[in-house]
Design an enzyme around this catalytic site. Structure first.
Site, mmCIF file in Angstrom:
data_model
loop_
_atom_site.group_PDB
_atom_site.id
_atom_site.type_symbol
_atom_site.label_atom_id
_atom_site.label_comp_id
_atom_site.label_asym_id
_atom_site.label_seq_id
_atom_site.Cartn_x
_atom_site.Cartn_y
_atom_site.Cartn_z
ATOM 1 C CG HIS A 73 -9.946 4.539 2.204
ATOM 2 N ND1 HIS A 73 -8.773 5.265 2.213
ATOM 3 C CD2 HIS A 73 -10.776 5.184 3.053
ATOM 4 C CE1 HIS A 73 -8.899 6.295 3.037
ATOM 5 N NE2 HIS A 73 -10.120 6.271 3.552
ATOM 6 C CG HIS A 114 0.512 15.118 0.933
ATOM 7 N ND1 HIS A 114 -0.351 15.345 -0.108
ATOM 8 C CD2 HIS A 114 0.004 14.066 1.625
ATOM 9 C CE1 HIS A 114 -1.358 14.481 -0.046
ATOM 10 N NE2 HIS A 114 -1.153 13.683 0.996
ATOM 11 C CG HIS A 152 -1.960 1.053 1.221
ATOM 12 N ND1 HIS A 152 -3.228 0.846 1.720
ATOM 13 C CD2 HIS A 152 -1.941 2.344 0.792
ATOM 14 C CE1 HIS A 152 -3.930 1.955 1.581
ATOM 15 N NE2 HIS A 152 -3.167 2.883 1.034
ATOM 16 C CG LEU A 207 4.729 4.647 -6.113
ATOM 17 C CD1 LEU A 207 5.244 3.643 -7.139
ATOM 18 C CD2 LEU A 207 5.786 4.895 -5.051
ATOM 19 N NE ARG A 208 0.898 11.802 -3.241
ATOM 20 C CZ ARG A 208 -0.122 11.276 -2.578
ATOM 21 N NH1 ARG A 208 -1.031 10.534 -3.197
ATOM 22 N NH2 ARG A 208 -0.258 11.478 -1.288
ATOM 23 C CG ASP A 210 -1.766 4.939 3.514
ATOM 24 O OD1 ASP A 210 -1.645 5.216 2.306
ATOM 25 O OD2 ASP A 210 -2.742 5.312 4.182
ATOM 26 C CG ASN A 251 -4.715 8.187 -4.388
ATOM 27 O OD1 ASN A 251 -3.723 7.485 -4.592
ATOM 28 N ND2 ASN A 251 -4.858 8.880 -3.277
ATOM 29 C CG ASP A 272 -6.095 3.900 -0.385
ATOM 30 O OD1 ASP A 272 -6.663 3.499 0.634
ATOM 31 O OD2 ASP A 272 -5.099 4.629 -0.363
ATOM 32 N N GLY A 287 -2.143 12.400 4.929
ATOM 33 C CA GLY A 287 -1.068 11.532 4.472
ATOM 34 C C GLY A 287 0.294 11.844 5.058
HETATM 35 O O1 DOR Z 1 -3.679 9.656 4.520
HETATM 36 C C1 DOR Z 1 -3.942 9.261 3.404
HETATM 37 N N1 DOR Z 1 -3.316 9.750 2.312
HETATM 38 N N2 DOR Z 1 -4.873 8.324 3.256
HETATM 39 C C2 DOR Z 1 -5.301 7.942 2.059
HETATM 40 O O2 DOR Z 1 -6.136 7.081 1.993
HETATM 41 C C3 DOR Z 1 -4.808 8.607 0.825
HETATM 42 C C4 DOR Z 1 -3.465 9.139 1.035
HETATM 43 C C5 DOR Z 1 -2.979 10.039 -0.057
HETATM 44 O O3 DOR Z 1 -3.092 9.682 -1.218
HETATM 45 O O4 DOR Z 1 -2.438 11.114 0.243
#
Ligand code: DOR
Length: 428
Positions: free
Chosen positions: A181, A311, A63, A66-67, A307, A97, A154, A326
């Protein structure tokens, strides 16, 4: 003649229930041979002598975010894979996502082509619905043809239960799980932290624990009805863990994962107003943290995942309630797991390793089988007693949004080998 040999006194092969001395001979990207003996004096190839350190099949983090595509300023497939290697992982599974969302064969193929340059293996998880909008199913069959290992929405739940049912029925046809999720968007209602004493005292908008519980219950019902494999992502509440435990006792195909932040942190920390603590699901109460640890111990929770959610500072250095959910985690997961679970006397080394090797591998049907036979040449060497401090400047991830900076941890991956190549190494 082998290209690379790893030898040591403490092999823990969770796939084959072996603990003892061993030597692994790798040729190209395969394991050629395994011998149950410590042989530091082997000649003729590069020999890595792990001594008393743990030699494990390569760790899998099922989980991560990778953006790429879309937010390459925060992480790319290559930088995320570098962070994974430094954290001891030889494989990661990336969540859909991104921008665009991973909902078609083209996006899956794009990621897999980029992943050819990555230091570790990248497996792809497709979205349940187009654009993660909850209105139409994604091209699940086409994505499966391109190699996805699961589907997930997710970042949020598929709020329409009929859509979730259809997603599960599709996934079942391809023998892949739906990774759920679990958060009811209406109950969460724009909250940022766990609803409770701390959110009330600090005036922060809360997400009640029942937002998770009702969707876990719903998805277990749908899984039972459709006979589809269901994997609960980042489980965080006492009541949800009880629901998964009961589902397993009933014999349903339901599995679950937990993150280090959900077994290491409580919402008492929110008074620091560190926006890196904003995560979804939120960090919760001491009772929930204890329940996560019990769930890990009794087998209700099958996997440990980071996870990893990078950011940028622009997004995180803002007023508390405006920060996105996140935190990064690839480079702290092994340290937090060994510090809090192994040295905290909750789980044995083999128990935590199972949750990062054989269990995710079986849930996702990954092509790993440990050190027996002609396996993949993916190996992680861990020094369980190495004491180290989490430092921002040492992160290989492009993003630095970790609430664990400055933490002193015990236990670290010191060498990561993927496809027979050393992709991370420090003093062994
Ligand atoms: O904290 C989180 N960040 N939870 C998630 O389910 C998504 C993730 C994100 O993509 O930043």
């Amino acid at each position: 003649m082998a290209d690379l040999i790893v030898t040591g006194k403490r092999v823990i092969d969770t796939f084959n229930d072996y603990e003892g001395p061993g030597t692994i001979y790798m040729t190209g990207d395969r394991i050629e041979k395994f011998e149950k003996e410590y042989k530091p004096d082997t000649n003729g190839a590069r020999v890595i002598d792990a001594g008393n350190k743990i030699i494990s099949p390569g760790l899998v983090d099922m989980h991560v975010h990778l953006r790429e595509p879309g937010r390459e300023d925060e992480e790319t497939i290559v930088t995320g894979a570098d962070a994974a290697a430094a954290g001891g992982f030889t494989a990661v599974c990336c969540m859909p996502n991104t921008t665009p969302v991973i909902d078609t064969q083209e996006v899956v193929r794009f990621i897999l082509s980029r992943a050819k340059e990555a230091a570790v293996r990248v497996f792809v998880i497709g979205a349940v619905t187009r654009g993660q909008e909850g209105k139409r199913l994604s091209e699940i069959g086409d994505m499966w043809d391109a190699g996805i290992v699961a589907i997930s929405e997710d970042g949020k739940s598929v709020m329409n239960a009929e859509m979730m049912r259809n997603g599960m029925e599709y996934a079942r046809m391809f023998h892949i799980p739906v990774i759920s999720h679990c958060e009811d968007a209406n109950l969460a209602n724009g909250g940022k932290v766990n609803e409770g004493y701390n959110s009330t005292v600090l005036g922060m908008k809360g997400i009640p624990s029942i937002a998770e519980d009702v969707i876990v219950a719903r998805d277990i019902f749908i899984s039972r009805f459709t006979h589809s494999p269901l994997h609960i992502a980042h489980i965080s509440t006492e009541a949800s863990i009880k629901l998964v435990k009961e589902a397993k006792e009933e014999g349903l195909d339901v599995t679950a994962e937990a993150t280090p932040h959900h077994f290491s942190l409580t919402d008492d920390l929110l008074k620091t107003f560190d926006t890196n603590l904003i995560v979804n699901p939120p960090i919760r109460t001491t009772a929930d943290v204890e329940a996560v640890k019990r769930g890990l111990k009794d087998g209700t929770i099958d996997c440990i995942v980071s996870d990893h959610a990078p950011h940028s500072p622009e997004e995180k250095d803002v007023e508390f309630n405006a920060a996105p959910f996140g935190m990064i985690g690839l480079e702290t997961t092994v340290g937090l797991t060994f510090t809090n679970l192994v040295h905290g006397n909750i789980l044995s080394e083999a128990e935590v390793l199972r949750k990062m090797t054989v269990n995710p591998s079986r849930i996702l049907n990954l092509p790993y089988n440990g050190f027996a036979g002609d396996g993949l040449a993916d190996v992680t060497i861990i020094n369980p007693d190495l004491e180290w401090t989490v430092e921002k400047k040492k992160f290989r991830s492009k993003s630095k949004n970790s609430p664990f900076i400055g933490y002193k941890l015990k236990g670290k991956a010191v060498c990561t080998i993927c496809k027979g190549e050393v992709v991370y190494e420090e003093d062994i």
